[in-house]
Structure formats: C-alpha cells, structure tokens
Scaffold this active site. Structure first.
Site, PDB file in Angstrom:
ATOM      1  N   SER A   1      -6.553   4.093  -5.448  1.00 28.05           N
ATOM      2  CA  SER A   1      -6.868   2.737  -4.979  1.00 28.05           C
ATOM      3  C   SER A   1      -5.657   1.969  -4.449  1.00 28.05           C
ATOM      4  CB  SER A   1      -7.570   1.986  -6.104  1.00 28.05           C
ATOM      5  OG  SER A   1      -8.726   2.703  -6.432  1.00 28.05           O
TER       6      SER A   1
ATOM      7  N   ARG B   1       1.235   1.609   2.052  1.00 27.54           N
ATOM      8  CA  ARG B   1       2.212   0.951   1.178  1.00 27.54           C
ATOM      9  C   ARG B   1       1.653   0.911  -0.236  1.00 27.54           C
ATOM     10  NH1 ARG B   1      -0.656  -3.721   3.374  1.00 27.54           N
ATOM     11  NH2 ARG B   1       0.339  -3.549   5.398  1.00 27.54           N
TER      12      ARG B   1
ATOM     13  N   ASP C   1     -11.300   2.533  -4.684  1.00 26.41           N
ATOM     14  CA  ASP C   1     -12.240   2.042  -5.708  1.00 26.41           C
ATOM     15  C   ASP C   1     -13.335   1.157  -5.112  1.00 26.41           C
ATOM     16  OD1 ASP C   1     -10.419   0.010  -5.203  1.00 26.41           O
ATOM     17  OD2 ASP C   1      -9.877  -0.365  -7.288  1.00 26.41           O
TER      18      ASP C   1
HETATM   19  C1  GLC Z   1      -5.132  -3.232  -4.244  1.00 23.67           C
HETATM   20  C2  GLC Z   1      -5.182  -1.923  -3.477  1.00 23.67           C
HETATM   21  C3  GLC Z   1      -6.596  -1.597  -3.045  1.00 23.67           C
HETATM   22  C4  GLC Z   1      -7.540  -1.660  -4.225  1.00 23.67           C
HETATM   23  C5  GLC Z   1      -7.411  -2.990  -4.936  1.00 23.67           C
HETATM   24  C6  GLC Z   1      -8.296  -3.061  -6.183  1.00 23.67           C
HETATM   25  O1  GLC Z   1      -5.461  -4.261  -3.380  1.00 23.67           O
HETATM   26  O2  GLC Z   1      -4.339  -1.980  -2.351  1.00 23.67           O
HETATM   27  O3  GLC Z   1      -6.652  -0.312  -2.448  1.00 23.67           O
HETATM   28  O4  GLC Z   1      -8.853  -1.476  -3.772  1.00 23.67           O
HETATM   29  O5  GLC Z   1      -6.069  -3.204  -5.328  1.00 23.67           O
HETATM   30  O6  GLC Z   1      -7.990  -2.069  -7.095  1.00 23.67           O
END
Ligand code: GLC
Length: 499
Positions: free
Chosen positions: A179, A194, A232
């Site tokens: 995620s 990133r 996620d």
């Molecule tokens: C951060 C991550 C993203 C994820 C979110 C919730 O924003 O960059 O990919 O979905 O956290 O976990």
C-alpha cells in the site's frame, strides 16, 4: 535552575540549600492553571485555524476534481491516478483458496482466504508488528521478511491437521497488497514512486517491487505464484463490492489516507496507447494523499501542519494525508498542547517533559479523549496521568477534548472533499452510491463517518444524503484474494493476458 514560567524548578536558599519547587497540589480545582476565560480565548483562536467553512470545502473539492482529471489525462502527475489493471467488478461467485500478504503502514499480515462465492469468505491470518528499523532498512530485507513470514505461515498451517493442503508441485495464487504508490504496467508489476507513511527503505523507490518480492519468494522456495500486486484501497473497493454490490468508491482512513474507484477506460486518456477496449472499466488507485503537495495552493495548513511536514522524512510530500491520517493527528494535537504549555496556559507548575517528546501522543489516545463519556472526563485524567505524568483540572480536560474535536473534525471534512470530487466527477450524486471505508480513523475515531457526511452536505446540499459510507470488508486480505481470483479467471480466458 530558576523557576520556569510554569512555576516549577529548583531554588537555592540564602543558606545555600537547594529546594525543588513543585507548585501542583492533589486538588483538581486548586491546581494552578490559566483562567477559563484565557482558555476560551485560545480555543476561539484554534477554532478559527482548524474550522473549514462550507465555501472553503467547495473550493477544495473543485480543485481536487481538476487534479483528479489531470492525473487521468497525463502521466507523472502529483496525484498519479494509477491504473491498476483490475478490470471491472467481481461477480461475487469467485471461489477457492488464496494467499495474501499485506504490507501496510503499521503491520505485516499473512492471510489465507477461502472464498466461498455469494459474497462469503473465511480468513485465517497472522499479524506481525513492523519495527521503525525495518521501515528504514534495505528494501530487499523488508521483502525477505515478508517472504519469511509467509513461509512460517505456510509451514505452521500445513500438514495433517493444517488448513492448508498444497499438493506437491502445486502453487497457490498469492496477492501482494503493497500500500504505497506504484506505477503499474501490468497487474503483477509496480515501480515504487515514493515511500509514504514514514517508510524510507533505501534501494526501493524507482524499483519494481513485484520483482524484488519475487526474488525473496524464490529465496525461500515457496509454493506460490505472485498473481497480483494491489493497493489496499483497490482491495477494499473490490472486497466491499463482493459483499455490497452498490459500492462504487473505497477509502482508507488509517495510518495513511487514500481512495480507489472504478473508472471507464475511455476516460483515462493516458493509457490510450495500450489499446484496451474503451467500454471496459478499470479500478483507479488515486493516491490522493499527495493532493496539493509541493505547491501548497489549496489546503489550509496551520503552523502545526507545517512543522509536521518539515520534520517528516518526506517534506512537502503527502500534503493532504498529513492533515488527515492517523500517523499525524496525534502529533498535531501534541504540537498544539506544547505551544499552550509554552504560553503558560496548560499544566502550570508541572513537569511536562513527557509530552514534549516528538510523537509521544498516539492518535488512538486523541480519539479516546474525544470519546470520553464521563462528566468529569475521567478517561482524559487517566491518559494524561498515565502517559504523561500530568494532572489536569476539569477546565483543562474540557479544553483538551475541544482541541481533539477540532482536529478530528477537520480531518473528516477534508476527507469529504476527496470523496466529493470523485462523486461529482462520476455523477454519483443523482444515482447515489456507497463508499466502503476502512482504517483505524474511520473505525475508531468518534463521529468520523458522521462528519464526512456533514461535510458532503456542506459541499453538495441535501442531495449528498444519497452518498453513504459504510465499514468496508478487509480489502488488504479478502480484496487481494478476490483480485487474484479475478486475474486468474481473466488470464485463463485469454483476456489481455500480458496486462
Ligand atoms: C498511503 C499510501 C497509499 C495507501 C494509503 C492507505 O497514502 O501511499 O498507497 O493506500 O496510505 O494505506
């Protein structure tokens, strides 16, 4: 040491003796503290800083929507609007056993998901807390840890009495829920754009994390096939739809904050060159936490937000997320408290060093403070004395609760702007839609869902009552498994097998 402004310290008497001075007493009402009036003045100042008017919400939503459109049109935008290669909705009839590994912001989870069809499933899982060191250690080591945990899970659940029955030569499909923002060329590929949520593992940004993870899987010779790399939010979108077919959008409000939704391929100009049928749908992982990063044109950042940003491992990035997500809300409140201590408003005469430690106030505690049901605010007494060795007057506790409320309310109302932008763009205001939400803030922060709704009504008026949020299914585990199943079915049917 001279007496501090708060009245404690040490004094040397004319006779040469050292005296430690503590001005606090055991009696709540006789604790030295600023007058109620001074606190009320400060509360009004904070209210002005943290309150978003309906008009401001509408302006942010408008800018948000333009940003989303730009991300679909062009590559490499601040909000990257990532095509996920998850084509359309699940049928609800997906079945079978799937493994899922979920590298979130706080924990690593390994799950075995048994999909039973008709929106039903069973999950068996193991959870491991990630240490701060692991988040900063070599990327490959992090993936080795994931693979090793998967091996432990498989070994301990296999055998005669185990729930896993893998025949020799058989491989189980594996969904990898990773995620963080990844640019994807296909469903089993993803270059990390990133790190977010405080991760900083070197030699990972700019690399294909699916390939790195595959290397770790090979090292441990695991009987699995990495079928899909998912976010996620995408998992939550699919898992929620599996159970509630009127779900159109999914959001995570946890350590991080982000959303995914289903888009028409013809409305994603930047992937035109892939030649995918424009009438198909594809899930988009917005990575909206990055909204207004770098330029800081639209979001109302306070001085506390700026301190958090500048002292983070990624200054200027994830501007939206830093105002909303669980990783930061406790720290925002702590910075407000520290300023009030310095101004001689709170905890006069007490030793405040414990609350002055960065990140000492967990967002979970802020949410407990806000939800304290007692007249005397006994929960806040407990939190402040147990974690920070501070005694509080009732007036101070009411003040603390009011600050918690301001910070939580701002987070929820800003979240409404993101949801409002997708709803407006997709025309869901008229048809109505369900938004599947997950994450500790949504699930545990008092009133978070209601405040999102209130924000949506401020943006769109009464029509916004057609938009419901609901507690989503476990996207990172179940969603990952359903996506692995959908992908296998798609590829078995020969549909865009290279994607
Ligand atoms: C951060 C991550 C993203 C994820 C979110 C919730 O924003 O960059 O990919 O979905 O956290 O976990």
């Amino acid at each position: 040491m001279p007496l501090s402004r708060r009245g404690s310290g040490t004094l040397t008497t004319p006779g040469g003796q050292h005296l430690a001075i503590h001005t606090r007493t055991q009696d709540d009402e006789t604790l030295p503290h600023a007058t109620k009036r001074t606190m009320a003045d400060h509360l009004r100042r904070l209210e002005t800083l943290f309150t978003l008017t309906p008009q401001r919400l509408r302006m942010i939503t408008h800018a948000f929507r333009e940003t989303l459109d730009l991300g679909l049109e062009k590559k490499e935008q601040v909000v990257p609007m990532i095509p996920t290669f998850v084509f359309g909705w699940p049928t609800g009839q997906e079945k079978g056993d799937y493994l899922a590994i979920d590298l979130g912001g706080t924990n690593l989870r390994v799950c075995l998901v048994h999909l039973q069809g008709q929106g039903k499933f069973e999950v068996t899982q193991s959870k491991y807390r990630l240490t701060e060191e692991q988040k900063q250690d070599e990327g490959q080591k992090l993936f080795d840890f994931c693979a090793e945990s998967l091996k432990t899970f498989i070994d301990s659940n296999s055998g005669e009495d185990g729930i896993l029955n893998i025949e020799p030569g058989q491989n189980l499909p594996l969904g990898f829920t990773f995620s963080y923002p990844c640019r994807q060329d296909s469903i089993d590929h993803g270059v990390l754009i990133r790190w977010t949520k405080g991760f900083g593992a070197p030699n990972t940004e700019g690399h294909n994390v699916a390939e790195m993870f595959q290397k770790s899987l090979d090292k441990f010779e695991l009987p699995v096939t990495l079928t899909a790399l998912i976010n996620d939010t995408t998992g939550t979108l699919i898992a929620s739809h599996y159970v509630h077919p009127d779900t159109r959008i999914a959001c995570i409000f946890g350590t991080g904050c982000n959303a995914a939704y289903m888009e028409h391929v013809k409305d994603v100009p930047k992937i035109k060159d892939l030649g995918i049928d424009g009438d198909l749908d594809m899930a988009i992982n917005c990575e909206w936490g990055a909204f207004d990063s770098f330029e800081h044109e639209h979001l109302p950042r306070t001085k506390y937000d700026i301190i958090i940003d500048e002292s983070s491992n990624k200054p200027a990035e994830q501007a939206f997320e830093k105002l909303i997500s669980g990783r930061y809300l406790g720290e925002i409140m702590r910075l407000v408290i520290c300023e009030l201590i310095d101004d001689g408003i709170l905890f006069l005469g007490q030793n405040t060093y414990k609350v002055e430690v960065p990140n000492a106030l967990d967002t979970a505690l802020v949410s407990l403070m806000e939800s304290d049901p007692t007249d005397e605010l006994l929960m806040i007494i407990g939190i402040m004395s147990h974690f920070f060795a501070l005694e509080t007057t009732l007036a101070e506790r009411q003040f603390l609760r009011a600050i918690a409320r301001l910070i939580g309310r701002r987070a929820a109302r800003l979240s409404a702007c993101g949801i409002g932008a997708i709803v407006g763009k997709m025309g869901y205001l008229e048809s109505g839609c369900n938004v599947g939400c997950d994450g500790s803030l949504y699930n545990k922060y008092p009133g978070f869902a209601g405040r999102i709704q209130e924000g949506l009504v401020d943006i769109y008026g009464e029509k916004a009552r057609n938009i419901y949020t609901h507690h989503a299914e476990d996207g990172s585990g179940v969603g990952s498994a359903i996506i692995a199943a959908m992908t296998k079915a798609r590829k078995d049917a020969g549909v865009y097998v290279h994607l």
